[in-house]
Design a protein around this motif. Sequence first.
Motif, PDB file in Angstrom:
ATOM      1  N   GLU A 359       4.404 -40.048 -23.405  1.00 47.67           N
ATOM      2  CA  GLU A 359       3.974 -38.732 -23.874  1.00 47.67           C
ATOM      3  C   GLU A 359       2.926 -38.134 -22.936  1.00 47.67           C
ATOM      4  O   GLU A 359       2.948 -36.924 -22.650  1.00 47.67           O
ATOM      5  CB  GLU A 359       3.423 -38.844 -25.293  1.00 47.67           C
ATOM      6  CG  GLU A 359       4.500 -39.116 -26.343  1.00 47.67           C
ATOM      7  CD  GLU A 359       3.920 -39.349 -27.732  1.00 47.67           C
ATOM      8  OE1 GLU A 359       2.681 -39.470 -27.844  1.00 47.67           O
ATOM      9  OE2 GLU A 359       4.711 -39.413 -28.700  1.00 47.67           O
ATOM     10  N   GLN A 360       2.017 -38.969 -22.444  1.00 46.96           N
ATOM     11  CA  GLN A 360       1.008 -38.484 -21.506  1.00 46.96           C
ATOM     12  C   GLN A 360       1.651 -38.018 -20.206  1.00 46.96           C
ATOM     13  O   GLN A 360       1.251 -36.988 -19.641  1.00 46.96           O
ATOM     14  CB  GLN A 360      -0.013 -39.588 -21.213  1.00 46.96           C
ATOM     15  CG  GLN A 360      -0.947 -39.910 -22.366  1.00 46.96           C
ATOM     16  CD  GLN A 360      -1.830 -41.111 -22.076  1.00 46.96           C
ATOM     17  OE1 GLN A 360      -1.482 -41.974 -21.274  1.00 46.96           O
ATOM     18  NE2 GLN A 360      -2.990 -41.163 -22.728  1.00 46.96           N
ATOM     19  N   ALA A 361       2.645 -38.778 -19.715  1.00 46.79           N
ATOM     20  CA  ALA A 361       3.319 -38.401 -18.470  1.00 46.79           C
ATOM     21  C   ALA A 361       4.060 -37.076 -18.630  1.00 46.79           C
ATOM     22  O   ALA A 361       4.028 -36.214 -17.737  1.00 46.79           O
ATOM     23  CB  ALA A 361       4.277 -39.505 -18.040  1.00 46.79           C
ATOM     24  N   ILE A 362       4.721 -36.898 -19.770  1.00 46.60           N
ATOM     25  CA  ILE A 362       5.440 -35.647 -20.029  1.00 46.60           C
ATOM     26  C   ILE A 362       4.460 -34.477 -20.121  1.00 46.60           C
ATOM     27  O   ILE A 362       4.679 -33.411 -19.532  1.00 46.60           O
ATOM     28  CB  ILE A 362       6.283 -35.778 -21.313  1.00 46.60           C
ATOM     29  CG1 ILE A 362       7.436 -36.775 -21.085  1.00 46.60           C
ATOM     30  CG2 ILE A 362       6.848 -34.423 -21.735  1.00 46.60           C
ATOM     31  CD1 ILE A 362       8.143 -37.195 -22.349  1.00 46.60           C
ATOM     32  N   GLU A 363       3.348 -34.704 -20.832  1.00 47.70           N
ATOM     33  CA  GLU A 363       2.354 -33.648 -20.978  1.00 47.70           C
ATOM     34  C   GLU A 363       1.739 -33.275 -19.631  1.00 47.70           C
ATOM     35  O   GLU A 363       1.417 -32.104 -19.387  1.00 47.70           O
ATOM     36  CB  GLU A 363       1.256 -34.113 -21.943  1.00 47.70           C
ATOM     37  CG  GLU A 363       0.221 -33.053 -22.262  1.00 47.70           C
ATOM     38  CD  GLU A 363      -0.819 -33.538 -23.256  1.00 47.70           C
ATOM     39  OE1 GLU A 363      -1.844 -32.857 -23.412  1.00 47.70           O
ATOM     40  OE2 GLU A 363      -0.600 -34.602 -23.874  1.00 47.70           O
ATOM     41  N   ALA A 364       1.596 -34.269 -18.747  1.00 45.47           N
ATOM     42  CA  ALA A 364       1.012 -34.016 -17.424  1.00 45.47           C
ATOM     43  C   ALA A 364       2.009 -33.386 -16.460  1.00 45.47           C
ATOM     44  O   ALA A 364       1.638 -33.051 -15.323  1.00 45.47           O
ATOM     45  CB  ALA A 364       0.479 -35.324 -16.845  1.00 45.47           C
ATOM     46  N   GLY A 365       3.263 -33.243 -16.877  1.00 51.20           N
ATOM     47  CA  GLY A 365       4.286 -32.694 -15.986  1.00 51.20           C
ATOM     48  C   GLY A 365       4.850 -33.706 -15.016  1.00 51.20           C
ATOM     49  O   GLY A 365       5.551 -33.342 -14.064  1.00 51.20           O
ATOM     50  N   ALA A 366       4.562 -35.010 -15.246  1.00 48.72           N
ATOM     51  CA  ALA A 366       5.030 -36.065 -14.358  1.00 48.72           C
ATOM     52  C   ALA A 366       6.385 -36.634 -14.773  1.00 48.72           C
ATOM     53  O   ALA A 366       6.977 -37.425 -14.040  1.00 48.72           O
ATOM     54  CB  ALA A 366       4.009 -37.198 -14.320  1.00 48.72           C
ATOM     55  N   ALA A 367       6.868 -36.254 -15.952  1.00 46.49           N
ATOM     56  CA  ALA A 367       8.127 -36.787 -16.472  1.00 46.49           C
ATOM     57  C   ALA A 367       8.791 -35.751 -17.370  1.00 46.49           C
ATOM     58  O   ALA A 367       8.122 -34.866 -17.913  1.00 46.49           O
ATOM     59  CB  ALA A 367       7.889 -38.087 -17.245  1.00 46.49           C
ATOM     60  N   LEU A 368      10.098 -35.903 -17.513  1.00 42.90           N
ATOM     61  CA  LEU A 368      10.889 -35.078 -18.423  1.00 42.90           C
ATOM     62  C   LEU A 368      11.629 -36.002 -19.374  1.00 42.90           C
ATOM     63  O   LEU A 368      11.887 -37.159 -19.047  1.00 42.90           O
ATOM     64  CB  LEU A 368      11.893 -34.220 -17.642  1.00 42.90           C
ATOM     65  CG  LEU A 368      11.317 -33.274 -16.576  1.00 42.90           C
ATOM     66  CD1 LEU A 368      12.447 -32.639 -15.781  1.00 42.90           C
ATOM     67  CD2 LEU A 368      10.447 -32.214 -17.210  1.00 42.90           C
ATOM     68  N   ARG A 369      11.975 -35.478 -20.546  1.00 42.00           N
ATOM     69  CA  ARG A 369      12.718 -36.268 -21.509  1.00 42.00           C
ATOM     70  C   ARG A 369      14.086 -35.628 -21.763  1.00 42.00           C
ATOM     71  O   ARG A 369      14.187 -34.394 -21.853  1.00 42.00           O
ATOM     72  CB  ARG A 369      11.959 -36.390 -22.836  1.00 42.00           C
ATOM     73  CG  ARG A 369      12.586 -37.427 -23.787  1.00 42.00           C
ATOM     74  CD  ARG A 369      11.915 -37.419 -25.157  1.00 42.00           C
ATOM     75  NE  ARG A 369      10.523 -37.817 -25.157  1.00 42.00           N
ATOM     76  CZ  ARG A 369      10.106 -39.086 -25.161  1.00 42.00           C
ATOM     77  NH1 ARG A 369      10.991 -40.078 -25.138  1.00 42.00           N
ATOM     78  NH2 ARG A 369       8.817 -39.358 -25.199  1.00 42.00           N
ATOM     79  N   ALA A 370      15.111 -36.475 -21.885  1.00 45.93           N
ATOM     80  CA  ALA A 370      16.455 -36.015 -22.227  1.00 45.93           C
ATOM     81  C   ALA A 370      16.945 -36.789 -23.436  1.00 45.93           C
ATOM     82  O   ALA A 370      16.581 -37.950 -23.635  1.00 45.93           O
ATOM     83  CB  ALA A 370      17.408 -36.213 -21.052  1.00 45.93           C
ATOM     84  N   GLU A 371      17.807 -36.146 -24.245  1.00 42.20           N
ATOM     85  CA  GLU A 371      18.214 -36.768 -25.508  1.00 42.20           C
ATOM     86  C   GLU A 371      19.281 -37.842 -25.347  1.00 42.20           C
ATOM     87  O   GLU A 371      19.485 -38.654 -26.248  1.00 42.20           O
ATOM     88  CB  GLU A 371      18.695 -35.705 -26.506  1.00 42.20           C
ATOM     89  CG  GLU A 371      19.897 -34.911 -26.040  1.00 42.20           C
ATOM     90  CD  GLU A 371      19.515 -33.611 -25.356  1.00 42.20           C
ATOM     91  OE1 GLU A 371      20.335 -32.672 -25.386  1.00 42.20           O
ATOM     92  OE2 GLU A 371      18.399 -33.536 -24.798  1.00 42.20           O
TER      93      GLU A 371
END
Length: 428
Positions: A359-371
Motif C-alpha cells: 500500500e505504501q509503494a502504491i501510494e508513493a507511485g512506485a507500484a500499480l495494482r491489477a485485479e
Amino acid sequence: MILRALYTALWYLAIPLAGLRLLWRARRQPEYLQHLGERIGRHTVRFDGPVIWLHAVSVGETRASAPLVHALLEAHPECSLLLTHMTPTGRATAVELFGKLQPRVQSVYLPYDLPSAVDRFLRHFRPRIGILMETEVWPNLIAGCQRKGMPLVMVNARLSERSARGYGRAGALARNAFAGLSAIGAQTEGDGRRLSGLGARYVMVTGNIKFDIAPPPAMQVLGATFRNRFGPRQVVLAASTREGEEELLLKALVNLCPPEVLLVLVPRHPQRFEEVARLVRRAGLSLQRRSGNDPVMADTRVWLGDSMGEMYAYYHAADLALIGGSWKELGGQNPIEASATGCPVIVGPHTFNFKVVCEQAIEAGAALRAEDLTRGLTLAMELLRNPTRRKAIGAAGLDFAQQHRGATERTLALLAPLLQARSGSGRH
C-alpha cells in the motif's frame, strides 16, 4: 503448561511424519537428507568465544537478515554468529551471502520444537542472545530460552490480520509464547498492535530491515549482461511466481504480448524450475534458460530464470516487473527489491503478507495494482508503450526505498541493552 504438554505430545507423534516429509521433499532436493542429526539437536559445529544466534527460516529471511548480520558483527567483534534455518535453500543462501565470513559465521538447521532437541541445541551453542527473523513462534524453544535466562527477541516482525486470527485460535499456547519473548521489533504500527494483542509484552516499531539492503554492484553488472543478451527487445519480468500462477500468465502472454516482448519468468522455489519449463513448452512457447548461458534468440518468448541469488540482476535487466504470489491467494512477495533497483512494479490483488509495504509503494507511485493477471499484463503493455510514465514509476521506487531506510540501526538499539546485560554474565 497443559496446552504446551499437549502441543509437545503432538510433536512426538508427528516425528515419523516429519521424517516422511523430508523424504518426500528430497525427491526434488536431495539436500533435505543431509545434516539430519541437526533436526533433533545433535550439532557438530562449534565456536570459540561468545555466540549471537539468529534464526532465518529460508531464503527470504536469510537475505533480509544481511544488513543485521553485518551490523551485529561490526558492533560485537568479540562474538561469532550462528545462523539457523529450516530449509536447504536457506542454508545455501547463507553460504552464498556470508561464506567469506566463515568460521565466524556458520549455518545449521534449527531443531524441531521438541524440549529435548531444544535443550541439546541451547546447551551445545550456549548463545548470548537469540534473534528470530520475522514471525517464527516455537513454544518449546521460547520456553527453553526462558528456563536458561537467555533473551530471545523477534525482529523485523510482521503479522497479517489473517495470521493473527490463526494464532488467536491457539489461545493460551500462543499468548504464553509471545509473552515469553524478551522484545519484538515490529515492521509497522499495525504489526505491533496485532503482536501486542496476542500477548507480546515489549513491542517497538523498528521498520523493515529489507529497505536497508543495498543492491549489490555485481548484480547491476550481471543485469546489464542479461540485458545485452536480450538485445533490443522489451522485457517483462515475472518475479517469484508461485504454483498456479505460471499457467495463467502464459495463457495471457499468448493473447496479449507481441513476439518482440520477452518474458523473463523466475519461479519462487528452485525445485519448481523443471515443472515450470514443462508448462512453457506445453503452452507452445519457445524457451531458453538462464542456466544455458546462451545468447537469447530473437524468437524466444520465455527466458526461464532458473538460478538462485540473482533477483536483483533480473530486476536491473527488466523494463518492469509483475510480482508473484499476488495473483493467487498466496499473500504476495515483497516489492522492496524491485523498488530499490528502480524497476516499476505491478502487484496483484492478494498482497496480505505485505499489505502495508504494498500500500505504501502504491501510494508513493512506485507500484500499480491489477485485479488479475490478464489486467496485469495489459497494464504492462500500456507501460511499455509509455516510457515517460514507466520511468516516473521507477524513479518513485528509488525514492520510496531510500525514504524507509534505517530499520537496522533501530533494531540494533533494541538489541543493545539485552546484549550488554548478557556480556557481563558470560555464556550459560
